[in-house]
Design an enzyme around this catalytic site. Structure first.
Site, PDB file in Angstrom:
ATOM      1  N   GLU A 349       0.833  -1.199   0.000  1.00 52.65           N
ATOM      2  CA  GLU A 349       0.000   0.000   0.000  1.00 52.65           C
ATOM      3  C   GLU A 349       0.869   1.251   0.000  1.00 52.65           C
ATOM      4  OE1 GLU A 349      -4.110   0.240   1.961  1.00 52.65           O
ATOM      5  OE2 GLU A 349      -2.852   1.386   3.350  1.00 52.65           O
ATOM      6  N   HIS A 380       6.478 -27.313   3.601  1.00 53.07           N
ATOM      7  CA  HIS A 380       5.632 -28.389   3.079  1.00 53.07           C
ATOM      8  C   HIS A 380       4.556 -27.834   2.153  1.00 53.07           C
ATOM      9  CE1 HIS A 380       7.492 -31.145   5.993  1.00 53.07           C
ATOM     10  NE2 HIS A 380       7.477 -30.091   6.797  1.00 53.07           N
ATOM     11  N   LYS A 508     -13.905   1.319  -3.505  1.00 53.64           N
ATOM     12  CA  LYS A 508     -14.920   1.741  -2.531  1.00 53.64           C
ATOM     13  C   LYS A 508     -16.057   2.486  -3.222  1.00 53.64           C
ATOM     14  CE  LYS A 508     -11.758   2.560   1.379  1.00 53.64           C
ATOM     15  NZ  LYS A 508     -11.266   3.621   2.287  1.00 53.64           N
TER      16      LYS A 508
END
Length: 539
Positions: A349, A380, A508
């Site tokens: 960001e 793994h 948004k």
């Protein structure tokens, strides 16, 4: 500008030359390499000797830092100048961990009196909740906190709680962030409203996800305690006193912070009040002290001995010199398992920008993609790709040297894996070694011809290793401040503003346009794909 362009050219040339060599060979060619590339700062030991640069590469990277005026930018930040140029704001999250009485100014105005006043209010509130002096509506002490926030109001406090929490906390702290109602339902299913304090974290008290969850939490409280009773179970971290009052939060339970604190840097502030309550004030103060220790180092150490600067330069060498576009951060510590998620916001960001403060396109690549999880689990999972994939991904491996937690012998196993992976990434395994092993086992030449290449490890994967002496509030604070300053240095060198985030706004706005279409059937203008999906969801 000419000097900066020339410095970039030197770095790129040095990286090309170093990239044709093997990291392990640098140790023979450079007898002082280990000493030059290891540092001990604020309870952290950093080893950058397994990075891909040689002496000439490191020198070129330091020249680039000087040409970009990292020292001047650092001074301007600590002096409280408006280095967040697009919003005209100072950047002073460092003030949040500075000692009371420090001479800190934002745009020329002293700030520490206000900072310390809020800290003292936080401390008093934390102690009162922990002691039972502040109780719920039915007279019961608070045994749980529900922390509601998103982004910087969630990722930092959540990581901080993992790092600081006692094994058996006297106050259970839980978090809700996503607007997916399943998270709220699962988190609160076994919580008792009579014993739960709800803390809502939103500077503006308008964040969609946070306010949706806050509304659900208030309804949950009201159902058990009534309207007035619910108010006694609320606290807020916000600057919108009119909105917090309308929501029912008592004014003396609203804690603010400042516009010179960005969300992704806010875990040092009242945003982490829930952690200060649940972990205790001494732990939170230790966290602040650790951050302040790293601040002092970053502010005063010369660039060639400056931990945040060197970690930043290693990334720039990999990103811009060697075109490594991703980076994996792997803490060999269960308590630090969320570190990569926190750094995704902090770094991506901050520096995920393609345009500089002058409105011109960035001349070179900026933020890398950050990913990771805890070791040894990732061994793994995706380490196969890290060792033998077609792309080289630099790594940061983080460990804790001493730990008293858990059954005897387990920590040594954890550390052995950490050290082994760092070594394996660098040295690899030659085809000759594989052939010798398979021959000793009696494998036929025909099988060896196909198996040996598959079992060969090219190595030459760069990594930085960070060891905390112990995981304490202080060393954790130093670690987070290290990454904050590293991110800042990268932004300076890339010529971007690390402290705004316009990229989060468009989604948004568009979500607010689409919501009425899903709720009430309103119609809007969209591309064919989006329009089709909206129609499908309306069925």
């Amino acid at each position: 500008m000419a000097d900066l362009d020339a410095a970039w050219t030197r770095l790129e040339a040095a990286a090309k030359a170093a990239g044709d060599k093997r990291i392990v060979e640098f140790f023979d060619a450079e007898p002082g390499r280990l000493d030059a590339l290891t540092l001990d700062v604020a309870g952290l030991h950093l080893d950058l000797s397994k990075q891909a640069w040689d002496e000439a590469g490191l020198e070129a990277a330091l020249d680039l830092a000087h040409a970009a005026d990292v020292e001047g930018a650092r001074a301007r930040m600590f002096d409280g100048e408006a280095i967040n140029s697009s919003e005209g704001r100072a950047v002073l999250h460092t003030a949040l961990r500075a000692p009371a009485g420090a001479d800190v100014k934002a745009l020329g105005q002293p700030v520490m009196a206000e900072v310390d006043a809020v800290r003292q209010r936080m401390k008093a509130f934390a102690q009162a909740v922990r002691s039972g002096a502040i109780k719920g509506a039915t007279g019961k002490p608070f045994k749980a906190i529900l922390h509601i926030g998103i982004g910087g109001s969630d990722l930092g406090p959540r990581l901080l709680w993992d790092a600081l929490r006692p094994v058996k906390p006297s106050i259970d702290l839980r978090f809700v962030a996503n607007v997916d109602g399943a998270e709220f339902a699962l988190t609160t299913a076994d919580m008792d409203p009579e014993e739960t304090l709800v803390m809502v974290v939103s500077k503006t008290f308008t964040t969609q996800e946070t306010m949706a969850n806050a509304g659900a939490a208030r309804a949950w409280l009201v159902a058990a305690l009534g309207e007035q009773g619910a108010n006694q179970h609320l606290a807020a971290i916000s600057t919108a006193l009119d909105k917090t009052a309308a929501f029912g939060v008592p004014d003396d339970r609203v804690f603010g912070f400042w516009d010179w604190v960005g969300g992704r840097y806010s875990l040092w502030s009242s945003v982490s009040l829930s952690v200060a309550v649940a972990a205790g004030w001494d732990a939170f103060q230790g966290f602040l002290d650790g951050g302040a220790a790293m601040d002092e180092h970053f502010r005063t150490a010369p660039l060639e001995q400056n931990a945040p600067v060197l970690v930043a330069l290693a990334q720039i060498f990999n990103r811009n010199g060697l075109d490594r576009r991703a980076r994996s951060v792997v803490p060999y510590s269960h308590r630090l398992r969320r570190l990569a998620a926190f750094l995704q916001q902090l770094e991506m960001e901050s520096n995920g920008k393609s345009v500089g403060p002058d409105g011109q396109p960035a001349k070179r690549g900026t933020a890398t993609v950050v990913f990771g999880d805890e070791g040894t689990n990732v061994q793994h999972a995706y380490f196969q790709c890290m060792h033998q994939g077609t792309d080289i991904t630099p790594m940061e491996l983080i460990g804790v040297a001493k730990s008293d937690e858990g059954p005897a012998g387990m920590h040594e196993k954890l550390l052995s894996n950490l050290l082994a992976q760092a070594e394996a990434f660098m040295v690899g395994r030659t085809t000759d070694d594989v052939v010798a092993e398979l021959t000793a086992k009696g494998v036929s030449d025909a099988e060896i011809a196909t198996l040996a290449p598959q079992r060969t490890f090219a190595g030459n994967r760069p990594s930085t290793l960070v060891l905390l002496d112990r995981l304490t509030p202080q060393t954790f604070g130093a670690l987070i401040a290290l990454y904050e300053h590293k991110t800042f240095v990268e932004g300076v060198i890339w010529g971007i503003n690390s402290f705004d985030q316009w990229g989060v706004e468009l989604g948004k706005v568009m979500a607010n346009r689409i919501l009425p279409e899903l709720e009430s059937g309103a119609s809007g203008q969209h591309d064919p794909s989006t329009a089709g999906l909206i129609q499908r969801l309306k069925r």
